[in-house]
Design an enzyme around this catalytic site. Structure first.
Site, PDB file in Angstrom:
ATOM      1  N   THR A   1      56.183  22.463  61.945  1.00  0.00           N
ATOM      2  CA  THR A   1      57.487  22.715  61.329  1.00  0.00           C
ATOM      3  C   THR A   1      57.471  23.998  60.505  1.00  0.00           C
ATOM      4  OG1 THR A   1      56.740  21.217  59.611  1.00  0.00           O
ATOM      5  CG2 THR A   1      58.320  20.332  61.196  1.00  0.00           C
ATOM      6  N   ASP A   2      56.276  24.473  60.124  1.00  0.00           N
ATOM      7  CA  ASP A   2      56.255  25.613  59.175  1.00  0.00           C
ATOM      8  C   ASP A   2      56.820  26.889  59.786  1.00  0.00           C
ATOM      9  OD1 ASP A   2      53.951  26.084  60.748  1.00  0.00           O
ATOM     10  OD2 ASP A   2      52.639  26.501  59.031  1.00  0.00           O
TER      11      ASP A   2
ATOM     12  N   LEU B   1      40.988  21.748  59.890  1.00  0.00           N
ATOM     13  CA  LEU B   1      41.105  21.599  58.432  1.00  0.00           C
ATOM     14  C   LEU B   1      41.243  22.971  57.777  1.00  0.00           C
ATOM     15  CD1 LEU B   1      38.527  18.725  57.728  1.00  0.00           C
ATOM     16  CD2 LEU B   1      40.987  18.572  58.143  1.00  0.00           C
TER      17      LEU B   1
ATOM     18  N   SER C   1      40.032  28.842  58.662  1.00  0.00           N
ATOM     19  CA  SER C   1      40.452  30.262  58.699  1.00  0.00           C
ATOM     20  C   SER C   1      41.208  30.651  57.441  1.00  0.00           C
ATOM     21  CB  SER C   1      41.341  30.590  59.899  1.00  0.00           C
ATOM     22  OG  SER C   1      41.271  29.649  60.893  1.00  0.00           O
TER      23      SER C   1
ATOM     24  N   ASP D   1      48.982  26.803  55.837  1.00  0.00           N
ATOM     25  CA  ASP D   1      47.554  26.719  55.500  1.00  0.00           C
ATOM     26  C   ASP D   1      47.199  27.626  54.327  1.00  0.00           C
ATOM     27  OD1 ASP D   1      47.723  25.211  57.772  1.00  0.00           O
ATOM     28  OD2 ASP D   1      46.624  26.603  59.057  1.00  0.00           O
TER      29      ASP D   1
END
Ligand code: GLA
Length: 386
Positions: free
Chosen positions: A31-32, A121, A124, A166
């Site tokens: 969704t980002d 997770l 990067s 992230d």
């Protein structure tokens, strides 16, 4: 880490250490980049970078885990191109800092990370954000700009058209909490997690080769959906703008695949908001149900799950004490996240490892998700994991 640094570079004069966490996303997947909602947690698994100035005009970065060194003259940095190698992350960040007007000083860097690579997770983003802090080495950059700069490094230099989640949560994470991010306004709310539950990530230990190309394809399919919806609703600028009511009128405008992709995004945004509300009320059953709905939507509509992830979710749902489970991150491997009662964690871990081993002949890693603070300098070096 300090001893390692001394061994590798002979001196620890002027050494400073920075940390940036990995994350687990509780809900709000894919969704980002559609400017919608996400609800991740920053983990206590993190990347640590030590940096100290050198006198030979070089920028060096050593990965303890890979036992590899990248080394360039400072003057070369602006001209480097993508190599397809891990050093693209730090080099991309250094170039973005240069574009933003921050000089890069000659320095020796050393990376130690507890974020498992390729696990979904967000190793990067942890590497990007910790590199940026190490290069800034005390110079200030507003937190939101730090997150955006690292996202640009990944999009423009590494070539992955990722959203902001992230990098954002790596910067803004909060102890004991999740954060609900609005990926359009780039504001967030702290979400206090109710008592009586905990989250556990389980790693499939696979990353299917498809992951990068399928991600790009999904980004394009979402853009195609927006164009089709605009024919009827010109005010829609991204899938974020499509509410559930409008969706009912818009869905017939699209061919099957594009419709399913868009349906995932529209319903997922709605699920994030309901999840955050349920969290506030302590409605554990509903939180768990929304996690499972999210997984089914990613599995059938967005089609970014895989056999290993589906197996982990289905197995988790049959274990006592589990409220819900879903894949987390981009998909095609990586981890699931499971919400369960803290007292049931030991049994859950044992059961899921046994079932997965029996099915795939691979031992999955299980990680407790301890919500931790976002990125910053580590002043107490005793806190650096050995
Ligand atoms: C990857 C990307 C994020 C996000 C997730 C899926 O982690 O880096 O921006 O799109 O996939 O939710």
């Amino acid at each position: 880490m300090i001893e390692e640094f001394r061994k590798r570079y002979d001196s620890v004069d002027g050494l400073r250490v920075y940390r940036a966490p990995g994350r687990v996303n509780l809900i709000g997947e894919h969704t980002d980049y559609n400017l919608g909602f996400v609800c991740p947690v920053a983990l206590d698994l993190a990347t640590y970078i030590g940096t100290a100035p050198n006198a030979d005009g070089k920028f060096r970065i050593y990965s303890e885990h890979l036992r590899e060194m990248g080394e360039w003259d400072i003057a070369e940095l602006p001209h480097l191109g993508r190599s397809g190698h891990w050093v693209d992350y730090p080099v991309g960040v250094a170039q973005q800092l240069l574009h933003a007007g921050f000089g890069i000083e000659p320095a020796n860097l050393l990376i130690r990370s507890t974020v498992p690579e390729g696990s979904g997770l967000s190793s990067s983003a942890a590497l990007e954000v910790s590199t940026a802090l190490a290069c800034l080495n005390g110079r200030t950059l507003a937190p939101l700009e730090l997150a955006r700069l690292c996202q640009r490094a990944e999009r423009e230099f590494v070539g992955m058209p990722c959203g902001i989640m992230d990098q954002y949560v790596s910067v803004f994470g909060r102890e004991h909490s999740a954060i609900a991010i609005d990926c359009r306004s780039l504001e967030h709310r702290i979400v206090h997690l109710p008592d009586g539950i905990t989250f556990v990530a389980v790693n499939t230990m696979v990353k299917h080769a498809l992951a990068g190309s399928a991600y790009r394809e999904r980004v394009q399919e979402c853009a195609a959906a927006v164009e089709l919806i605009q024919q009827r609703f010109p005010e829609v600028a991204s899938l974020r703008d499509v509410g559930m009511a409008q969706w009912a009128e818009a869905e017939h405008l699209m061919p099957d695949v594009v419709r399913r992709r868009a349906r995932h995004v529209v319903t997922e945004d709605d699920r994030v908001n309901r999840f955050v509300d349920a969290c506030g009320r302590g409605d554990l059953e509903l939180m768990g149900r929304l996690l499972v709905e999210s997984h089914r939507s990613l599995q059938h509509d967005y089609e970014v799950s895989c056999e290993e992830l589906d197996f982990l979710v289905d197995t988790a749902l049959a274990i006592p004490g589990v409220f819900g489970s879903r894949m987390t991150g981009g998909g095609f491997g990586g981890c699931t996240v499971t919400m369960l009662k803290p007292s049931d964690v030991p049994r859950f871990g044992a059961d899921i490892v046994k079932s997965y081993e029996a099915r795939f002949r691979v031992t999955p890693q299980v990680y407790a998700c301890n919500p931790s603070e976002g990125a910053g300098e580590v002043r107490d070096w005793r806190l650096i994991p050995s």
